[in-house]
Design a protein around this motif. Structure first.
Motif, PDB file in Angstrom:
ATOM      1  N   UNK A   1       0.753  -1.180  -0.094  1.00 60.94           N
ATOM      2  CA  UNK A   1       0.063   0.152   0.118  1.00 60.94           C
ATOM      3  C   UNK A   1       0.976   1.191  -0.087  1.00 60.94           C
ATOM      4  N   UNK A   2       0.439   2.276  -0.801  1.00 58.72           N
ATOM      5  CA  UNK A   2       1.089   3.438  -0.636  1.00 58.72           C
ATOM      6  C   UNK A   2       0.462   4.374   0.101  1.00 58.72           C
ATOM      7  N   UNK A   3       1.109   5.064   0.950  1.00 60.37           N
ATOM      8  CA  UNK A   3       0.481   5.824   2.187  1.00 60.37           C
ATOM      9  C   UNK A   3       1.140   7.348   2.244  1.00 60.37           C
ATOM     10  N   UNK A   4       0.399   8.297   2.209  1.00 57.32           N
ATOM     11  CA  UNK A   4       0.805   9.629   2.586  1.00 57.32           C
ATOM     12  C   UNK A   4      -0.079  10.245   3.637  1.00 57.32           C
ATOM     13  N   UNK A   5       0.580  10.645   4.920  1.00 51.94           N
ATOM     14  CA  UNK A   5      -0.318  11.081   5.922  1.00 51.94           C
ATOM     15  C   UNK A   5       0.430  12.524   6.456  1.00 51.94           C
ATOM     16  N   UNK A   6      -0.443  13.343   6.184  1.00 52.76           N
ATOM     17  CA  UNK A   6      -0.129  14.810   6.496  1.00 52.76           C
ATOM     18  C   UNK A   6       1.186  15.346   5.734  1.00 52.76           C
ATOM     19  N   UNK A   7       1.163  14.821   4.427  1.00 52.54           N
ATOM     20  CA  UNK A   7       2.237  15.243   3.697  1.00 52.54           C
ATOM     21  C   UNK A   7       2.399  16.722   3.112  1.00 52.54           C
ATOM     22  N   UNK A   8       3.414  17.239   3.384  1.00 58.99           N
ATOM     23  CA  UNK A   8       3.568  18.672   2.742  1.00 58.99           C
ATOM     24  C   UNK A   8       4.630  18.504   1.566  1.00 58.99           C
ATOM     25  N   UNK A   9       4.397  19.287   0.593  1.00 60.27           N
ATOM     26  CA  UNK A   9       5.362  19.018  -0.745  1.00 60.27           C
ATOM     27  C   UNK A   9       5.298  20.377  -1.052  1.00 60.27           C
ATOM     28  N   UNK A  10       6.734  20.831  -1.287  1.00 57.84           N
ATOM     29  CA  UNK A  10       6.994  22.354  -1.893  1.00 57.84           C
ATOM     30  C   UNK A  10       7.801  22.228  -3.195  1.00 57.84           C
ATOM     31  N   UNK A  11       7.560  23.191  -4.114  1.00 56.14           N
ATOM     32  CA  UNK A  11       8.543  23.409  -5.137  1.00 56.14           C
ATOM     33  C   UNK A  11       9.007  24.685  -4.918  1.00 56.14           C
ATOM     34  N   UNK A  12      10.469  25.003  -4.489  1.00 52.90           N
ATOM     35  CA  UNK A  12      10.567  26.349  -4.264  1.00 52.90           C
ATOM     36  C   UNK A  12       9.878  26.832  -3.168  1.00 52.90           C
ATOM     37  N   UNK A  16       2.770  22.860  -2.962  1.00 49.95           N
ATOM     38  CA  UNK A  16       2.018  22.164  -3.864  1.00 49.95           C
ATOM     39  C   UNK A  16       0.759  21.309  -2.998  1.00 49.95           C
ATOM     40  N   UNK A  17       1.250  20.619  -2.023  1.00 50.88           N
ATOM     41  CA  UNK A  17       0.552  19.742  -0.946  1.00 50.88           C
ATOM     42  C   UNK A  17       0.748  20.299   0.257  1.00 50.88           C
ATOM     43  N   UNK A  18      -0.282  20.201   1.035  1.00 52.76           N
ATOM     44  CA  UNK A  18      -0.395  21.085   2.153  1.00 52.76           C
ATOM     45  C   UNK A  18      -1.001  20.262   3.469  1.00 52.76           C
ATOM     46  N   UNK A  19      -0.241  19.415   3.815  1.00 54.33           N
ATOM     47  CA  UNK A  19      -0.751  18.452   5.111  1.00 54.33           C
ATOM     48  C   UNK A  19      -1.704  17.564   4.447  1.00 54.33           C
ATOM     49  N   UNK A  20      -1.671  16.826   3.392  1.00 59.76           N
ATOM     50  CA  UNK A  20      -2.701  16.057   2.972  1.00 59.76           C
ATOM     51  C   UNK A  20      -2.405  14.428   3.331  1.00 59.76           C
ATOM     52  N   UNK A  21      -3.271  13.919   3.085  1.00 59.19           N
ATOM     53  CA  UNK A  21      -3.224  12.277   3.361  1.00 59.19           C
ATOM     54  C   UNK A  21      -4.168  11.569   2.299  1.00 59.19           C
TER      55      UNK A  21
END
Length: 557
Positions: A1-12, A16-21
């Motif tokens: 299973x691929x799990x994203x938990x409260x993930x934040x992702x930035x480019x510069x 792009x993703x703000x604490x998303x699961x």
């Protein structure tokens, strides 16, 4: 299973993703959608390990094998078959171990190595690779041609075949349909339906997504929102949500009224029944796609043509193809692709041009547009015919060193005075205003076209076509660089267009929405296709099967 938990992702500095699961389960086929620039490709980079999250937890099973299409243009003299075979990383590793074991002179190691080589499918690897290559539109004669002999688009098809050749538990596909014709697209869908692993795909082709996905992951305002079902089900659910937002719904009402007026005007006239029916189809979908259109980079419409000659054009005993190269001997003969064509295009006709790769669809359109001359016969045009031509290769009509404003100024100079818009619209400020309606504003009007993205170039070509007020649109793969929202905006604009349309496209949603009849370009001729796009897909799969059988016979010999 691929799990994203409260993930934040930035480019510069951009989040792009703000604490998303979100969680993706083994075997799911996921369509990743969202507006351009929201982070779809960045999420891919997170999945394949080239980008790391800036917060939260991200995990993917360590034992999973991953495959994706390499984005670099391959440069090699390897044959197409050998290049694709090397995509099988398990087989490649087994071959290397055989070589190493033989050099070590260790009998037990050699025995294990040869067993592993057999288990990796060494005996049928070339035939597996060739099935992929043929499925993606290559001919039997091209299987042994060097990779470097193909153009860029065809090399990218080989990269796709190489990715499919690789045994994997996770397959990442970023716009896999961009370089494909409809025949290759239908084959790819059939292949992906049988893929046993987990797949995540970015695509702007709604029917492709509907066919191969069962989960939709929408990136919206920094969140990953999971919907059970394919793209159409996602669209339905999102439309229900957006119906509560009256502003998005009201934005489409003017277009709904315009379509309804056309239907009311022409539904009782036999000569206009087909055109009216296509508007009925568009109207039925209008409210459902309102949320998607609200996300479009821009929306536009075609102005009413100044006149509608009838017939628009007549093709009489014509042969289409290419003249000999300039350096060819004086006695060289032209390459004929389509011959003895007799067709006519009437006012209001909306024609989809079908045909397997290489059969002459683009050649036909180029000849009608005047970019090529008929090799034999003639094309007689109606008085006042005004063609708007969208080339499959935008740079056929765009000049890389010029900017959008220079393109528009040159267009004014090349347009006869009698069919130009008003003097005000032809002045520089009028042209700047018009470019602004296609999202070319500020410094962008002075940006060199050669530095623009594919989507921006496509937008400029559409801008130039709309300005000319054509009465016949020749569109050769107009959606290649357009996102889903802009494709829907184009579909709406074409359904409101009162002239004639001839459309080559691998976007079946666009073909279904716009076209009332189909021409099949096949085996050197043009004929009516008496069926719908589902019938055509069956025809294409049968053609692909015939090619695979021919390749198998060739290998056996």
């Amino acid at each position: 299973m691929i799990i994203l938990k409260n993930v934040t992702l930035r480019r510069g500095s951009k989040v792009l993703l703000d604490k998303t699961s979100v969680s993706l389960n083994p075997g799911e086929k996921v369509g990743l959608v969202g507006r351009n620039g929201v982070g779809k490709s960045s999420l891919f980079a997170l999945l394949n390990g080239t980008l790391h999250d800036d917060g939260g937890e991200f995990s993917i099973p360590a034992q999973w094998r991953m495959s994706q299409v390499a984005q670099d243009m391959p440069e090699t003299e390897q044959s197409a078959t050998d290049f694709v075979v090397e995509g099988d990383t398990v087989l490649l590793a087994a071959q290397h171990e055989v070589t190493a074991s033989e050099e070590s002179d260790d009998g037990m190691r050699m025995a294990y190595a040869y067993t592993a080589l057999h288990d990796a499918g060494a005996h049928d690897a070339p035939s597996r690779a060739q099935a992929l290559i043929l499925g993606l539109g290559f001919s039997v004669a091209e299987l042994d041609k060097p990779v470097n002999s193909f153009s860029g688009g065809w090399r990218m098809r080989l990269q796709l075949a190489r990715a499919l050749m690789c045994p994997s538990d996770l397959l990442l596909l970023d716009e896999p349909t961009n370089h494909l014709d409809l025949d290759a697209l239908v084959w790819l869908e059939a292949w992906l339906k049988n893929y046993a692993g987990t797949m995540v795909v970015i695509s702007h082709d709604r029917e492709f997504l509907d066919s191969v996905t069962n989960v939709t992951l929408h990136i919206d305002n920094g969140r990953l929102v999971r919907y059970g079902g394919n793209y159409s089900k996602f669209e339905d659910m999102r439309a229900e949500q957006m119906a509560l937002q009256q502003a998005a719904h009201a934005k489409q009402q003017e277009k709904v009224v315009h379509l309804q007026k056309f239907i009311d005007r022409f539904k009782a006239k036999a000569s206009k029944a087909k055109q009216a029916q296509s508007r009925v189809k568009a109207l039925e979908r209008m409210e459902k796609i309102a949320p998607v259109l609200a996300d479009a980079e821009f929306q536009f419409g075609f102005k009413a043509p100044l006149n509608l000659p009838n017939p628009m054009l007549a093709i009489t005993a014509a042969s289409f193809g290419y003249p000999p190269p300039e350096d060819a001997p004086s006695n060289a003969t032209p390459t004929v692709i389509v011959q003895n064509a007799n067709r006519s295009v009437l006012a209001g006709h909306r024609i989809g041009i079908l045909g397997a790769n290489g059969q002459g669809k683009s050649t036909l359109v180029k000849t009608i547009a005047g970019a090529l001359q008929p090799i034999a016969g003639e094309i007689i045009t109606g008085k006042g015919l005004n063609i708007g031509y969208f080339s499959q290769q935008e740079l056929d009509v765009l000049r890389p060193a010029e900017n959008p404003l220079e393109h528009m100024i040159r267009l004014v100079r090349d347009t006869p005075a009698g069919v130009r818009p008003s003097a005000m619209e032809c002045r520089e400020q009028g042209l700047r205003n018009f470019l602004g309606t296609f999202n070319f504003s500020g410094d962008m009007v002075k940006q060199a076209v050669g530095s623009m993205s594919g989507g921006e170039k496509a937008r400029l070509v559409l801008c130039m076509i709309v300005w000319q007020r054509p009465n016949l649109l020749l569109l050769d793969e107009p959606t290649n660089h357009l996102d889903l929202a802009t494709r829907e905006a184009l579909s709406v604009a074409l359904n409101e267009f009162e002239g004639s349309v001839m459309l080559v496209s691998h976007d079946r949603a666009l073909l279904r929405s716009v076209c009332d009849e189909f021409w099949l370009v096949s085996r050197g001729g043009i004929q009516d296709f008496d069926g719908d796009l589902d019938d055509y897909q069956v025809y294409l799969l049968e053609e692909a099967k015939r090619q695979r059988e021919a390749a198998s016979s060739r290998n056996a010999a």
